[in-house]
Write a protein that holds these residues in place. Structure first.
Motif, PDB file in Angstrom:
ATOM      1  N   LEU A 121       5.092   3.055 -12.835  1.00  0.00           N
ATOM      2  CA  LEU A 121       6.177   3.402 -13.740  1.00  0.00           C
ATOM      3  C   LEU A 121       5.941   2.793 -15.107  1.00  0.00           C
ATOM      4  CD1 LEU A 121       8.872   4.845 -13.533  1.00  0.00           C
ATOM      5  CD2 LEU A 121       9.922   2.666 -13.128  1.00  0.00           C
TER       6      LEU A 121
ATOM      7  N   ILE B 254      13.078  11.779  -1.161  1.00  0.00           N
ATOM      8  CA  ILE B 254      13.557  10.440  -1.531  1.00  0.00           C
ATOM      9  C   ILE B 254      15.030  10.298  -1.186  1.00  0.00           C
ATOM     10  CG2 ILE B 254      14.102   8.923  -3.459  1.00  0.00           C
ATOM     11  CD1 ILE B 254      11.639   9.501  -4.717  1.00  0.00           C
TER      12      ILE B 254
ATOM     13  N   ASN C  49       7.921  19.308  -6.830  1.00  0.00           N
ATOM     14  CA  ASN C  49       8.570  18.083  -7.263  1.00  0.00           C
ATOM     15  C   ASN C  49       9.953  17.974  -6.638  1.00  0.00           C
ATOM     16  OD1 ASN C  49       9.833  16.566 -10.113  1.00  0.00           O
ATOM     17  ND2 ASN C  49       8.145  15.755  -8.957  1.00  0.00           N
TER      18      ASN C  49
ATOM     19  N   LEU D 299      17.580   4.201  -5.857  1.00  0.00           N
ATOM     20  CA  LEU D 299      16.576   5.196  -5.474  1.00  0.00           C
ATOM     21  C   LEU D 299      17.239   6.500  -5.071  1.00  0.00           C
ATOM     22  CD1 LEU D 299      14.039   3.056  -3.529  1.00  0.00           C
ATOM     23  CD2 LEU D 299      13.532   4.571  -5.404  1.00  0.00           C
TER      24      LEU D 299
ATOM     25  N   ILE E 159       3.965  19.306 -14.634  1.00  0.00           N
ATOM     26  CA  ILE E 159       5.343  19.422 -14.177  1.00  0.00           C
ATOM     27  C   ILE E 159       6.230  19.413 -15.409  1.00  0.00           C
ATOM     28  CG2 ILE E 159       7.169  18.199 -12.979  1.00  0.00           C
ATOM     29  CD1 ILE E 159       4.987  17.109 -11.154  1.00  0.00           C
TER      30      ILE E 159
ATOM     31  N   MET F 106       4.205   9.701  -8.641  1.00  0.00           N
ATOM     32  CA  MET F 106       5.050   8.533  -8.852  1.00  0.00           C
ATOM     33  C   MET F 106       6.191   8.513  -7.843  1.00  0.00           C
ATOM     34  SD  MET F 106       6.989   7.379 -12.254  1.00  0.00           S
ATOM     35  CE  MET F 106       8.484   8.266 -12.021  1.00  0.00           C
ATOM     36  N   PHE F 107       6.748   9.673  -7.623  1.00  0.00           N
ATOM     37  CA  PHE F 107       7.854   9.704  -6.660  1.00  0.00           C
ATOM     38  C   PHE F 107       7.348   9.539  -5.242  1.00  0.00           C
ATOM     39  CE2 PHE F 107      10.061  11.726 -10.194  1.00  0.00           C
ATOM     40  CZ  PHE F 107      11.095  10.836 -10.272  1.00  0.00           C
ATOM     41  N   GLU F 108       6.135  10.007  -5.032  1.00  0.00           N
ATOM     42  CA  GLU F 108       5.527   9.778  -3.727  1.00  0.00           C
ATOM     43  C   GLU F 108       5.452   8.277  -3.454  1.00  0.00           C
ATOM     44  OE1 GLU F 108       1.585  11.452  -3.481  1.00  0.00           O
ATOM     45  OE2 GLU F 108       0.980   9.566  -2.566  1.00  0.00           O
TER      46      GLU F 108
ATOM     47  N   VAL G 226       4.836   0.013  -7.478  1.00  0.00           N
ATOM     48  CA  VAL G 226       5.510   1.156  -8.113  1.00  0.00           C
ATOM     49  C   VAL G 226       5.772   0.849  -9.576  1.00  0.00           C
ATOM     50  CG1 VAL G 226       7.317   2.837  -7.826  1.00  0.00           C
ATOM     51  CG2 VAL G 226       6.611   1.465  -5.904  1.00  0.00           C
TER      52      VAL G 226
ATOM     53  N   VAL H  39       9.675  16.617  -3.136  1.00  0.00           N
ATOM     54  CA  VAL H  39       9.439  15.172  -3.056  1.00  0.00           C
ATOM     55  C   VAL H  39      10.735  14.416  -3.307  1.00  0.00           C
ATOM     56  CG1 VAL H  39       8.142  13.269  -4.017  1.00  0.00           C
ATOM     57  CG2 VAL H  39       7.090  15.475  -3.816  1.00  0.00           C
TER      58      VAL H  39
ATOM     59  N   ALA I  46       7.316   6.121  -4.837  1.00  0.00           N
ATOM     60  CA  ALA I  46       8.693   5.667  -4.661  1.00  0.00           C
ATOM     61  C   ALA I  46       9.156   5.930  -3.237  1.00  0.00           C
ATOM     62  CB  ALA I  46       9.611   6.361  -5.657  1.00  0.00           C
ATOM     63  N   VAL I  47       8.703   7.057  -2.669  1.00  0.00           N
ATOM     64  CA  VAL I  47       9.053   7.351  -1.276  1.00  0.00           C
ATOM     65  C   VAL I  47       8.542   6.245  -0.367  1.00  0.00           C
ATOM     66  CG1 VAL I  47       8.518   8.853   0.656  1.00  0.00           C
ATOM     67  CG2 VAL I  47       9.223   9.844  -1.479  1.00  0.00           C
ATOM     68  N   ILE I  48       7.305   5.866  -0.607  1.00  0.00           N
ATOM     69  CA  ILE I  48       6.727   4.805   0.212  1.00  0.00           C
ATOM     70  C   ILE I  48       7.533   3.519   0.066  1.00  0.00           C
ATOM     71  CG2 ILE I  48       4.750   3.249   0.191  1.00  0.00           C
ATOM     72  CD1 ILE I  48       4.215   5.550   1.819  1.00  0.00           C
ATOM     73  N   PHE I  49       7.834   3.206  -1.180  1.00  0.00           N
ATOM     74  CA  PHE I  49       8.631   2.007  -1.435  1.00  0.00           C
ATOM     75  C   PHE I  49       9.954   2.096  -0.698  1.00  0.00           C
ATOM     76  CE2 PHE I  49      11.797  -0.017  -4.271  1.00  0.00           C
ATOM     77  CZ  PHE I  49      11.384  -1.320  -4.099  1.00  0.00           C
ATOM     78  N   THR I  50      10.551   3.276  -0.772  1.00  0.00           N
ATOM     79  CA  THR I  50      11.821   3.483  -0.079  1.00  0.00           C
ATOM     80  C   THR I  50      11.678   3.228   1.412  1.00  0.00           C
ATOM     81  OG1 THR I  50      12.176   5.263  -1.632  1.00  0.00           O
ATOM     82  CG2 THR I  50      13.732   5.064   0.145  1.00  0.00           C
TER      83      THR I  50
ATOM     84  N   ARG J 172      -0.182  16.342 -12.086  1.00  0.00           N
ATOM     85  CA  ARG J 172       1.045  16.207 -11.305  1.00  0.00           C
ATOM     86  C   ARG J 172       1.327  14.738 -11.015  1.00  0.00           C
ATOM     87  NH1 ARG J 172       2.867  21.002  -9.606  1.00  0.00           N
ATOM     88  NH2 ARG J 172       4.277  19.983  -8.190  1.00  0.00           N
TER      89      ARG J 172
ATOM     90  N   PHE K 111       3.558  12.941 -12.049  1.00  0.00           N
ATOM     91  CA  PHE K 111       4.981  12.670 -11.880  1.00  0.00           C
ATOM     92  C   PHE K 111       5.368  12.760 -10.408  1.00  0.00           C
ATOM     93  CE2 PHE K 111       9.501  13.695 -12.778  1.00  0.00           C
ATOM     94  CZ  PHE K 111       9.777  12.548 -13.460  1.00  0.00           C
ATOM     95  N   ASP K 112       4.844  13.765  -9.745  1.00  0.00           N
ATOM     96  CA  ASP K 112       5.017  13.881  -8.289  1.00  0.00           C
ATOM     97  C   ASP K 112       4.572  12.616  -7.587  1.00  0.00           C
ATOM     98  OD1 ASP K 112       6.115  16.241  -7.750  1.00  0.00           O
ATOM     99  OD2 ASP K 112       4.299  17.240  -7.075  1.00  0.00           O
TER     100      ASP K 112
END
Lengths: 107, 183, 81, 493, 95, 131, 274, 494
Positions: G207, H141, H134, H118, H71, G68-70, G203, H137, G72-76, G63, G65-66
């Protein structure tokens, strides 16, 4: 060996018990810090020592390193705990908390 | 070489010596970090060792001035003396704790204790010595350091009279000896 | 097997949660919240979720509480409920 | 009967749409702008006219543009009825465009570019509606027409015109969205098509009550036809400049409403279907009531344009009535009345506008003696009102004649009575105007020697239309043929 | 031995109750802080004990260590608040 | 009695998670102070995490970290011996998300305080209506 | 509001409790959740990825891919805090303290203190001298905490932890520096710009690894395709890929935690905090 | 190239990161980077749509693991359409908003572009993914970025609105997460198709029912469906225009998409409309939502707020259409996703241009705008017509299908609500037009004093071009809606 372990653990437990009781019983914030800061620290020391000893049952390099790691916790706690205590007491002082004195209680 | 209050080393004096000192400081930090790494990791695969090396280098490079802000000659000596001092300290701590345990479980605890604050001055100069003493005071019988400033003035909260009476006393001597300072 | 520990810790968790939202001082809330996170971490560890416990310890106990105190430092401790 | 695929309907529709950017870009140069309007009007008329022979031979021209869903596309179809309507509208557009030059310049109006642009847009929508092949397309252009006339109604931008604009939209959009749209979707849902078919699209899917409700929704929904009680937008819309009132509220807009009703009655429901449930009577009743009531109201109006507006409401209902008779003669008469009434009424409006331009007067009571000051205008007015009343020798007589024949054919004596009564009423509200205009003493006359005829550009068009409506009595051929053809088509002949 | 560890752990849980009392009801904020500090130190041991119960002490040592660090930081931050902001409000009914 | 105990032992985790979630939700809805609401939010999120971790737990199983990697050649790994790792993974992500939200929300609270000098909802409402 | 709260909460609780009715027992090893895909994960993860910590294997690989977005969430979150709070305006007035003498200088807006003023220390109105004991102890502890954090990042494969936890601990160590000294120290050591760049870099590493996998002809994040790029240890290629992304996560999280803390505690002025 | 599906999502993310870099190094680079990223994404989305139309659904396995374990991205016609909508609108918006960003955001544009990308990444990911977690998440975002953006717009009230948005948003996302948890405990899987297969055996389970309710409530909160809408008006009306233009058309639509996805792919129509029977109740709720949104919009004095309430009303359309449970209603709802996205975008482009010049869109400020900004207002009018539902703009055609669906189901109240809502929209917009186009001469003088005459000019060309393009596309899409329905929606539904 196990006897030592049990001994250390029980001792640690007793110290911690002292700390816990002290926290409850002591009359004011400053005096509460004494058991919290010291008895707990020693409790940790004793208990970690016991556990580290137990860990050395199957002696190997790995378990030795592990025990050292546990002692790292102790080392850390011994550095950090007084500092934290000091910090809290300092905070109390700066916050203007008056400490409990005997005289006052009598008067 | 002085350290400002915000922890940045101010380099004065001969640049070469300054560099050498920084480098030594860096090197010691590096070794220390690497040892810590090995203890933490417990793996001796090449990859892990490499990673450890890189990590230690990283930490040492960026933060060496935190661990050893002023590299004196006697660090090793201090270290040995500190090791010698430890058992005594632990013994003191245990004693203190039994004392405290006694106080805690005493049914008429409030008669036994008599909290008050005392102030005394020492001649300790280095930060590390003052800190060691302060922490030792906090860990030992019935006393907690309230403030300790860089002039060596201590303010101590003590839970009863007899704990207070013991200060600064023998502990100061021990600490001063460890760090090679005058009392 | 560990359900007694689990149950006790869970009870603590609930106490902490209730206290955190009832107490009338935000700093106290922050501290209770820290305690709550400690308990949670313990709970995860008991249930075998070591990674989660680790994360909760680092996040809940460390960073979150610090953020919380920082925010209170910049705002106010006052609360009516 | 042949079906010819041709792009001409689309061109006819788009000509006045494509001219809009040109108009906007030449907004600083009035002469250039107006010549463009004229040119586009002529081109449009010619395109439409070029289709006339084909239609007269009984053929149809179709063009499908976009497929939306089966049975409901955006598509054009030119048949006799549409041709009739388009012919009237486009020819009158040319005349009106000349008239509006005179009117707008005479009054020195603001925002002329906006005015002419929306005017062109409105005409696009009118022709589009005339050529629609199905209800969806019709609805599309119907709405486009409503929206494009709104800016024309509130052209003066004062509180009164804004209030009128609001009323106009409330009635037009309210009824079309609130009644037509659901009715239309229900039709589509029930039958799966919206094409106008000669015999209607319903074949037993509807019970009588639901058919009645649906029919009433359509009839009231196309509120542009001025059917009571949704008529009051029309008098209100008279605040617009007169060319608008003339072309749109005597010809284009209201006729689109009536035209839509005809389409629905004949193309969606079908004559047989209506006859089988005897639904025509409903529509006829509503129309009759509207005729009588509106004529009575017209008697009481003092403002000339308002009186004309109420007259329009009544006359429109003649058309509806004629179609609702569901007899060949009646339908022919109704459809013919589209043309006849258009020429007559536009003359009247032109006259009203000319009077306003020349004297600034709006009220009949202020027009004492005007006939002497503006003899040509008032003569044309007389001709127009004759046509509206339905007296020979004007075109109005022919259509009314057919209507009367239709009532006799269908044995509706009450309706005959209604038509005759209302003709009397028509006469009653027009005649006092002449009386005031011509028969007065010098003392009573309100106009001095200063007052002369309106500008040339105003007078010429109204003379032309008056003459046409006069000429139609003698030469009703193309319109009569078209109406007859259409009626024959609808009755499945 | 596992049973012994379990009972020790339960005992620690029991002790935690006392600290918890301070944390929940402790009259001033700083009292609560003491309580949390005490809870933290007990939790470190508890974590180690659970590690032994799972027989995977090597994993739990890491957590315990991190825990000790972060507890320290949190307490420091909370008490640091009082170094900069004065006043404990009217909560001081402890006398 | 033993049945009841068994039922309680079998489900109490889920029940308590519901209670925890209700506490959090209540705080989010009914509390007056914005920071209190934030705490409620966090409690709510932790309750969900508790729920997931409870799903993952297996009795008599060990941690989802395989011990003694080099020795596994001998024995097959049986799923029943290891706690379900998937909820842990999901919850790691959820915790990260929650701390990120928490940080942003704190920043927002600071902004609100900068502007209105209060964090009480009723006072805020009063300030807003004054304007 | 309270009443509404009770109703909503009661309703939600009732629904949730109702839903628990069909749950398998707590800790039941034969529940559907344990039998379906988690079984595959447990039994195949070690073979397929050579990573003993199944949680890490699932998190970073299956997982990934999840995750990675996690990240990205932190970065956000970091970016959001920066955007929301950062305040570049200068304060109206400033205070400086002359370190040797302790004299406090008051400087009006726009005026700068003499540039050579190394002896001057910037301070705020709620400035207090940082405590000696805390300072010293933290000074000693911080490097150890950091090496520990890095250890946690690197050992995500074998023990609990990984990029996120390590990053948070590293971030905490930076926060500790700010608490024990003052915020200026931290900002001087690691500038805002560096933090921003690190946050994005972390990130980006994640990526980037994914994109490289894609460029090497595999699916996104398919670490096995990295093998030609790494000369040794192709057996553990997936583990190495995971290590790479853990490092990325760690960098990002460290930077973001510092950004959030600095911005919140100083209201975006980066001058004075706890 | 096989990697288009993931490129759709990864390109904006990459752009976000690089823009974040550039923000610190050379701020002017951020804009082209972001633009490029979104352009690539749009292109990829277009390619994917073509592939899906001609070759059927695409499955993309992340990291090469087969679906239940890894995924997967599963892109079918619906997905592909929404992806193209999202990326296209985001790209166009960015194209239009260079000046606007410089004006509104000022000194940190680089970071702004980063966070914008983003946000788009989140939306695209939500749309593309085939994995329940997914989805969560990525929802987070989008939410986080929205929180930040909302607070940036209005220096005063933005933060408060945003904080309230945080609370609601977190409740929504958490409910969704809980729902996923309930599904997981029953099925043991997170992959949508996999879950759907397993779920077939559990239709009677209370856990599945709860999971369904939780998921729906969560998604409804996120999309601001009627009783759960309270956050939307404030949040939208205080956010900066650039963001408003992308969040208003896309956020709610994507959530509607999520709802459809959950209903069709995960739970299945059989479960929802056969086993459960509260579809009627939801339709009634949707009816109330439509009416409520319209009525509230009538009461507003600010253009942004009015539009926000209209959005609430539009959400009612789509939810109602989906829950109609028949093909026509569903077609209408899906078509309305496209149409509503476009027309909301167009209308907010107009609003954005106005705000660029006026700073404020209270009705009292708008007098005589048409004369000053004719092109902007022309676009605005077209969009408004579309919202009212006037043919041939696209808004009419989706309404057409929706009403037909309502007739088919016999939900006449819904059809009536749609009609009434159209009327209300007509009233609303013509009120605006009246102010903008035909300022009454008496008030005209006063208002001219407010903004010194001649000060207001037409918005920058980049904004106008996009605005014009989108407005025209409203008509084009409307005219080709038959094609869209036949090529995309009907094949998807059958």
């Amino acid at each position: 060996m196990d006897l030592f372990v049990v001994f250390f653990l029980i001792t640690g437990l007793i110290f911690s018990l002292g700390g816990a009781i002290g926290i409850i019983r002591m009359p004011d914030f400053y005096t509460r810090l004494h058991p919290a800061g010291k008895l707990d620290t020693l409790g940790i020391l004793a208990m970690v020592m016991g556990l580290a000893l137990y860990n050395l049952h199957h002696f190997s390099l790995e378990s030795l390193l592990l025990s050292i790691k546990m002692f790292l916790i102790v080392f850390f706690v011994f550095l950090a705990s007084p500092t934290a205590t000091h910090s809290i007491v300092d905070a109390g002082m700066r916050a203007g908390l008056r400490h409990w004195t005997k005289k006052k209680r009598k008067g | 070489m002085t350290v400002s209050s915000n922890g940045i080393v101010k380099k004065d004096g001969n640049p070469a010596i300054v560099f050498l000192k920084s480098f030594c400081s860096f090197l010691i930090t590096f070794v220390l970090m690497f040892l810590s790494w090995i203890v933490l990791s417990g793996k001796f695969e090449p990859l892990m060792l490499w990673l450890g090396g890189i990590s230690s280098f990283f930490v040492a490079y960026f933060f060496y001035d935190l661990l050893f802000p002023a590299l004196g000659a006697g660090y090793l000596k201090i270290f040995i003396r500190f090791i010698q001092y430890c058992p005594w300290l632990i013994w003191e701590i245990i004693k203190a704790n039994f004392h405290l345990l006694y106080l805690t479980f005493h049914p008429r605890m409030k008669d036994k204790i008599d909290p008050h604050i005392i102030t005394f001055k020492t001649n300790l100069k280095s930060d590390i010595a003052i800190t060691t003493l302060a922490n030792a005071i906090t860990l030992t019988p019935g006393t907690i350091t309230v403030t300790a400033d860089s002039d060596g003035v201590f303010k101590v909260h003590s839970i009863d009279r007899e704990s207070a009476a013991a200060l600064p006393g023998i502990m100061l001597k021990k600490v001063a000896r460890v760090f090679g300072e005058k009392i | 097997m560990y359900w007694p520990i689990d149950l006790i810790v869970l009870t603590f968790v609930i106490f902490c949660a209730i206290a955190a939202i009832v107490v009338k001082d935000l700093l106290a809330t922050a501290i209770l919240f820290g305690a709550y996170s400690f308990m949670m971490c313990l709970l995860w560890a008991v249930m075998g979720a070591v990674d989660v416990a680790f994360t909760e310890a680092s996040v809940g106990a460390g960073v979150s509480t610090v953020f919380f105190v920082a925010a209170i430092f910049r705002t106010s401790r006052r609360t009516k409920d | 009967m042949q079906t010819i695929i041709s792009i001409k309907p689309l061109l006819a529709v788009l000509v006045s749409l494509f001219v809009i950017p040109v108009l906007i870009s030449s907004s600083g140069k009035p002469n250039v702008r107006e010549s463009w309007i004229f040119v586009s009007g002529v081109i449009k008329f010619l395109i439409i006219f070029s289709m006339l022979p084909v239609i007269l031979q009984g053929n149809q021209i179709v063009l499908t543009l976009f497929k939306i869903s089966p049975g409901a596309d955006i598509a054009f179809r030119v048949d006799a009825l549409g041709m009739l309507f388009a012919l009237v509208a486009s020819s009158l557009y040319i005349i009106t465009s000349i008239y509006s030059i005179g009117y707008m310049r005479g009054l020195n109006e603001h925002g002329q570019t906006r005015f002419v642009s929306f005017f062109a847009l409105a005409l696009t929508a009118t022709i589009g509606a005339a050529f629609s092949a199905n209800l969806l397309t019709l609805y599309l252009f119907y709405e486009l027409l409503s929206l494009s006339t709104y800016p024309l109604v509130v052209h003066h931008q004062d509180a009164k015109s804004r209030a009128s604009g609001r009323r106009y939209l409330t009635f037009i959009l309210g009824t079309s969205i609130g009644l037509v749209l659901p009715a239309m979707i229900y039709c589509y849902h029930a039958t799966g098509t919206l094409e106008f078919a000669p015999g209607g699209i319903f074949s037993g899917q509807l019970s009588k009550p639901s058919a009645t409700v649906l029919l009433l929704m359509f009839v009231f929904g196309f509120a542009k036809s001025g059917i009571m009680p949704f008529h009051s937008w029309l008098p209100a819309a008279m605040v617009a400049p007169t060319p608008v009132s003339a072309l749109l509220h005597a010809v284009a807009v209201v006729k689109v409403g009536v035209f839509s009703i005809i389409r629905v009655v004949t193309g969606i429901f079908g004559v047989d279907f209506l006859l089988s449930f005897n639904l025509g009577a409903w529509v006829a009743t509503i129309a009759s009531i509207t005729i009588v009531v509106s004529s009575c109201i017209a008697l009481t109006q003092d403002e000339l344009k308002r009186r004309l507006a109420y007259s329009t409401i009544g006359q429109l209902s003649y058309i509806v009535l004629g179609v609702a008779l569901l007899t060949p003669k009646g339908m022919t008469g109704g459809m013919l009345h589209i043309a006849m009434h258009a020429f007559g009424k536009i003359t009247l409006f032109f006259c009203a506008g000319a009077i306003f331009v020349a004297t600034g007067k709006k009220y009949i009571s202020q027009m004492v003696g005007i006939g002497k000051a503006m003899p040509i205008t008032m003569a044309a007015f007389f001709m127009g009102s004759l046509s509206i009343i339905g007296l020979p020798p004007t075109g109005g007589f022919i259509s009314k004649w057919y209507l009367v024949l239709g009532t006799l054919e269908g044995d509706h004596m009450i309706l005959l009575f209604v038509i005759l009564t209302s003709s009397l009423l028509n006469a009653a509200y027009f005649m006092p105007i002449f009386y005031k205009a011509f028969f007065c003493t010098k003392e009573e006359a309100m106009f001095g020697a200063k007052i002369v005829e309106a500008p040339m550009m105003c007078v010429v068009p109204l003379v032309i239309t008056a003459l046409i409506s006069f000429g139609l009595f003698f030469l009703p051929q193309p319109f009569l043929d078209l109406a007859g053809l259409a009626a024959k088509g609808f009755l499945g002949g | 031995m596992n049973t012994f560890f379990l009972s020790i752990a339960l005992g620690l849980c029991f002790l935690m109750l006392f600290s918890m009392y301070r944390t929940l009801f402790g009259p001033t904020v700083l009292d609560r802080l003491i309580g949390v500090n005490a809870i933290g130190s007990k939790t470190v041991i508890l974590l180690l004990l659970i590690g032994f119960l799972y027989e995977r002490i090597d994993l739990f040592v890491d957590i315990a260590l991190a825990y000790a660090f972060l507890n320290f930081i949190a307490v420091l931050a909370a008490s640091r608040y009082f170094h900069k902001r004065k006043g404990l409000y009217e909560e001081s009914f402890m006398e | 009695m033993t049945d009841l105990l068994a039922l309680i032992v079998a489900k109490y985790n889920y029940w308590l998670y519901v209670i925890l979630m209700m506490i959090g939700l209540y705080a989010m809805i009914a509390k007056n102070n914005l920071i209190k609401k934030l705490v409620g939010m966090n409690i709510f999120q932790t309750a969900i995490i508790l729920f997931y971790i409870s799903i993952g737990y297996k009795k008599n199983a060990t941690l989802p970290i395989i011990e003694n990697v080099h020795g596994t050649g001998g024995g097959h790994i049986y799923a029943i011996d290891y706690i379900n790792p998937l909820p842990h993974v999901l919850m790691l992500t959820a915790i990260v998300v929650s701390v990120a939200t928490f940080g942003v929300a704190m920043a927002l609270a600071v902004r609100v305080y900068q502007r209105y000098k209060t964090l009480e909802e009723d006072e805020l409402r009063m300030r807003l209506s004054e304007k | 509001m309270k009443f509404l709260g009770f109703i909503v909460v009661g309703l939600a609780g009732a629904i949730l409790l109702y839903g628990t009715g069909d749950f398998p027992d707590w800790g039941d090893p034969y529940s559907p959740a344990s039998l379906h895909i988690s079984k595959d994960y447990i039994e195949k993860a070690l073979d397929q990825t050579k990573v003993p910590n199944i949680v890490t294997a699932v998190l970073a690989d299956y997982r990934g891919f999840d995750t990675m977005f996690e990240t990205a969430v932190i970065f956000t979150a970091g970016l959001a805090c920066f955007l929301l709070l950062r305040d570049f305006r200068e304060k109206k007035e400033r205070f400086y303290r002359h370190t040797p003498t302790g004299v406090i200088l008051h400087v009006k807006a726009g005026k700068k203190i003499l540039d050579g003023g190394k002896e001057f220390e910037y301070m705020d109105k709620d400035w207090v001298p940082s405590d000696l004991i805390i300072k010293t102890v933290c000074r000693i502890l911080i490097p150890f905490i950091q090496i520990y954090a890095l250890y946690v990042v690197a050992h995500g494969d074998f023990s609990p932890g990984g990029g996120f936890q390590g990053g948070v601990i590293f971030g905490s160590s930076l926060i500790l520096l700010a608490i024990s000294y003052n915020l200026k120290t931290l900002v001087k050591r690691i500038s805002e710009k560096m933090l921003g760049v690190y946050a994005a870099l972390g990130v980006l590493i994640y990526l980037g690894i994914g994109v490289i996998c894609m460029l090497m002809g595999g699916q996104f994040l398919d670490y096995a395709k990295l093998a030609p790029l790494i000369p040794f240890d192709s057996n553990h290629i997936r583990a190495l890929g995971m290590l790479g992304i853990e490092i990325g996560v760690g960098i990002a999280v460290t930077a973001v935690m510092a950004i959030i803390y600095i911005n919140i505690v100083s209201e975006g002025r980066h001058d004075e905090g706890l | 190239m096989d990697n288009y599906p993931v490129l759709i999502v990864v390109a904006p993310l990459l752009a976000a990161l690089l823009a974040g870099f550039a923000a610190w190094i050379e701020e002017r680079l951020s804009y082209p980077i972001a633009l490029l990223g979104l352009a690539v994404s749009t292109f990829a989305a277009f390619e994917v749509l073509m592939q899906v139309i001609f070759f059927g659904p695409i499955r993309y396995e992340m990291a090469g693991w087969p679906p239940p374990m890894g995924i997967e991205y599963r892109i079918d016609l619906l997905n592909a359409m929404v992806l193209l909508i999202v990326s296209g609108i985001a790209f166009l918006n960015l194209l239009a908003s260079y000046e606007s960003v410089n004006q509104e955001i000022g000194d940190r544009t680089g970071s702004f572009y980063s966070i914008y990308c983003l946000f788009v990444t989140g939306l695209l990911g939500v749309t593309a993914t085939g994995d329940l977690f997914n989805l969560y998440v990525l929802i987070e975002i989008t939410s986080l970025t929205s929180y930040a953006m909302v607070a940036m717009g209005d220096r005063d009230r933005g933060a408060l609105a945003s904080l309230n948005y945080v609370f609601i948003g977190v409740i929504g996302a958490s409910f969704y997460l809980l729902g996923v948890g309930y599904l997981y405990i029953q099925t043991g899987s997170l992959n949508m198709t996999d879950v759907a297969i397993i779920l077939q055996d559990y239709h009677g389970s209370s856990t599945v029912l709860t999971a369904f309710v939780l998921c729906m409530v969560g998604v409804w909160i996120k999309m601001a469906f009627f009783p759960l809408h309270a956050w939307l008006p404030n949040a939208y009306s205080y956010s900066p225009v650039v963001f408003l233009r992308v969040v208003a058309p896309l956020m709610t639509k994507v959530m509607i998409y999520v709802m459809i996805r959950l209903m069709i792919t995960v739970f299945g129509f059989n479960y929802i409309f056969k086993t459960l029977n509260f579809a009627d109740a939801v339709v009634i709720l949707a009816t109330v939502a439509i009416i409520f949104g319209g009525v509230m919009a009538l009461a507003q004095k600010n253009l942004k707020k009015m539009l926000a309430y209209i959005i609430i009303s539009e959400i009612g359309y789509m939810v109602g259409g989906v829950w109609m449970g028949n093909q026509l209603g569903m077609t209408g709802a899906i078509l309305h996703i496209l149409n509503d996205a476009l027309m909301t975008f167009a209308v907010f482009l107009g609003v954005g241009n106005i705000i660029y010049q006026l700073k404020d869109v209270d009705f009292s400020n708008l007098g005589g705008l048409f004369g000053k900004m004719p092109w902007t207002m022309a676009g605005f009018v077209l969009a408004a017509f579309s919202i009212i539902g006037i043919p041939p703009t696209c808004g009419f055609f989706s309404k057409w299908y929706l009403i037909m669906g309502a007739f088919e189901k016999g939900a006449y109240h819904f059809a009536i609500a749609l009609i009434i809502s159209s009327l209300i929209c007509a009233v609303l917009f013509f009120r605006v037009f009246e102010i903008c186009f035909f300022p009454s001469s008496s008030q005209d003088n006063k208002q001219k004093d407010v903004h010194a005459p001649g000060k207001i000019e037409e918005a920058p060309v980049s904004m106008l071009i996009v605005s014009g393009f989108v407005s025209l596309s409203l008509i084009v899409v409307g005219l080709f809606s038959g094609t869209i329905v036949n090529m995309i929606i009907l094949p998807f539904l059958t």
